[in-house]
Design an enzyme around this catalytic site. Structure first.
Site, PDB file in Angstrom:
ATOM      1  N   LYS A  18     -19.646  -1.899  96.232  1.00  0.00           N
ATOM      2  CA  LYS A  18     -20.985  -1.295  96.277  1.00  0.00           C
ATOM      3  C   LYS A  18     -22.020  -2.340  95.863  1.00  0.00           C
ATOM      4  CE  LYS A  18     -23.406   2.800  94.381  1.00  0.00           C
ATOM      5  NZ  LYS A  18     -23.269   3.937  93.440  1.00  0.00           N
ATOM      6  N   SER A  93     -24.033   8.329  95.534  1.00  0.00           N
ATOM      7  CA  SER A  93     -24.715   7.174  96.088  1.00  0.00           C
ATOM      8  C   SER A  93     -23.784   6.064  96.567  1.00  0.00           C
ATOM      9  CB  SER A  93     -25.662   6.593  95.036  1.00  0.00           C
ATOM     10  OG  SER A  93     -24.927   6.089  93.937  1.00  0.00           O
ATOM     11  N   SER A 117     -21.537   9.791  91.705  1.00  0.00           N
ATOM     12  CA  SER A 117     -21.684   8.899  92.864  1.00  0.00           C
ATOM     13  C   SER A 117     -20.414   8.282  93.420  1.00  0.00           C
ATOM     14  CB  SER A 117     -22.662   7.785  92.531  1.00  0.00           C
ATOM     15  OG  SER A 117     -23.959   8.261  92.720  1.00  0.00           O
TER      16      SER A 117
END
Ligand code: GLN
Length: 428
Positions: A18, A93, A117
């Site tokens: 990420k 996210s 997330s």
């Protein structure tokens, strides 16, 4: 591969990270214009450990800007699509991390989980997502959203792969004073020795039909039956605070911390900068242009709840609620080995469906924020596919929450469930 201390670790596999975790020599953007072109001078500890063990970095994953969002639509690069159904969101996210693993692009991905997330996108994409206890993985190099809640997490195809990754990244780190990992837990050994018996609590308020979509409840019911079949005793437990107070408490605390953490992005030290007449104009222009709508909304909310006169009414009360929730979890863990909920209240929703309605978007986190407020380990496990109202077959997910630092035991129960449900299947 077994490292010199005898623990098996992940080695030689393609991984994706990420874009909230710093990588030396590679841009790190947090999917924000305000960090465009920034190349960090150091690599996040978890990334260094994963790559140092001999894994291959495929690339950095798209995400909601600064990890704020539940759909992947808040990215300066545009939305991530759900590989199971491309007209749907992948959750957020850690949207790109979940999508990459679900699509079979990466073997495993790292994400971050402040309020869900890692788990919620894993749920919506049909893969495994694990948020370790607060302090199990170093946060050094994890760009801060809400530091008291942020934790690095793992997204993979199977619980065993998560265990291998945890053996690799859960290590002591002098660069993060909140990191309590001692590097001796063998997560892989733990999943090989699952608990055979135990009492599990199903949280009633988070599995009720007025909150959770019908298909998710169906999948949850089957998961409960499967666990019963394995010999676990399952009782409904009441935890009303989790439904009524966790979200407001989470959004006050996370926005408050974000408003402080994001104050450093002024366009001077990082990212592009405009020409301005004075300092005020410089801040105003850079921050107005650099941040997206949702990030601005949270900075404003956070600044407001911390301001004189409102601090006691909002922030202080949110902190008290947080302590209450953590206390109630501890009480429940005296009676129950683990607690169960759905991971998300709905199946993957359509792109654009909630984008203009922040309150509905925030409600997607209702099942996940509790574990962050209390610092607990929580695992999102695929539990079959269910038919949405339009006929689409979409993944559903069970959440297992465990006591603080019982991460290896949560994974062990997850492994047992996964084995019983069937061998892990690629999502597409
Ligand atoms: N969806 C939650 C939020 O927007 C959680 C985000 C996260 O865990 N980083 O705050």
């Amino acid at each position: 591969y077994t490292c010199p201390d005898g623990r098996p670790v992940l080695r030689g596999v393609p991984v994706a990270i990420k874009d909230v975790l710093t990588t030396e020599h590679l841009p790190t953007t947090c999917a924000s214009r305000i960090l465009a072109g920034w190349v960090p001078p150091y690599t996040a500890t978890c990334v260094r450990l994963l790559l140092g063990a001999g894994n291959l970095l495929l690339g950095k994953n798209n995400m909601d800007e600064f990890a704020m969002g539940s759909s992947g639509e808040n990215s300066a690069f545009g939305p991530t699509l759900n590989p199971v159904a491309p007209d749907r969101v992948p959750g957020g996210s850690s949207s790109g991390s979940a999508a990459a693993v679900a699509a079979g692009m990466a073997y495993l991905a790292l994400g971050s989980d402040t309020g869900g997330s890692v788990r919620q996108p894993a749920a919506l994409c049909g893969v495994v997502g694990f948020k370790p206890s607060y302090g199990m993985v170093s946060r050094y190099g994890l760009i801060a959203y809400a530091s008291s809640l942020d934790q690095v997490g793992v997204i993979a195809r199977s619980v065993r792969d998560v265990a291998l990754a945890m053996n690799t990244i859960s290590r002591p780190d002098p660069m993060d004073s909140t990191c309590q990992a001692d590097g001796t837990t063998d997560f892989v050994a733990a999943v090989g020795d699952p608990p055979r018996k135990g009492r599990l609590g199903l949280i009633r308020e988070l599995s009720s039909p007025d909150l959770i979509e019908e298909p998710v409840l169906r999948a949850l019911g089957q998961a409960i039956e499967l666990l019963r079949g394995l010999g676990y005793e399952i009782e409904e437990v009441s935890f009303p605070e989790l439904r009524e107070l966790a979200l407001p408490s989470y959004y006050i605390i996370s926005c408050a911390e974000a408003s402080s953490n994001l104050a450093r992005y002024d366009g001077i030290r990082y990212g592009p900068s405009v020409k301005a007449r004075d300092l005020h104009e410089l801040y105003l222009e850079n921050r107005s242009r650099g941040f997206g709508e949702e990030v601005k909304r949270r900075i404003l909310l956070g600044t407001w709840v911390l301001s004189a006169g409102y601090f006691e009414a909002y922030y202080d009360r949110a902190r008290k609620v947080r302590a209450l929730i953590a206390h109630r979890f501890r009480e429940l863990f005296e009676r129950y080995a683990f607690l169960l909920t759905p991971t998300a209240p709905e199946l993957a929703f359509r792109l654009g469906e909630k984008k203009e309605d922040p309150i509905r978007m925030y409600a997607s986190d209702i099942c996940t924020v509790g574990a962050n407020l209390a610092g607990l380990p929580a695992l999102a496990l695929p539990c079959g596919r269910e038919r949405a109202e339009d006929g689409a077959e979409l993944p559903a997910s069970l959440q297992i929450i465990g006591p603080r630092f019982a991460d290896h035991r949560v994974l062990a129960l997850g492994e047992m469930f996964e084995q019983e449900l069937s061998a892990p299947q690629p999502a597409v």
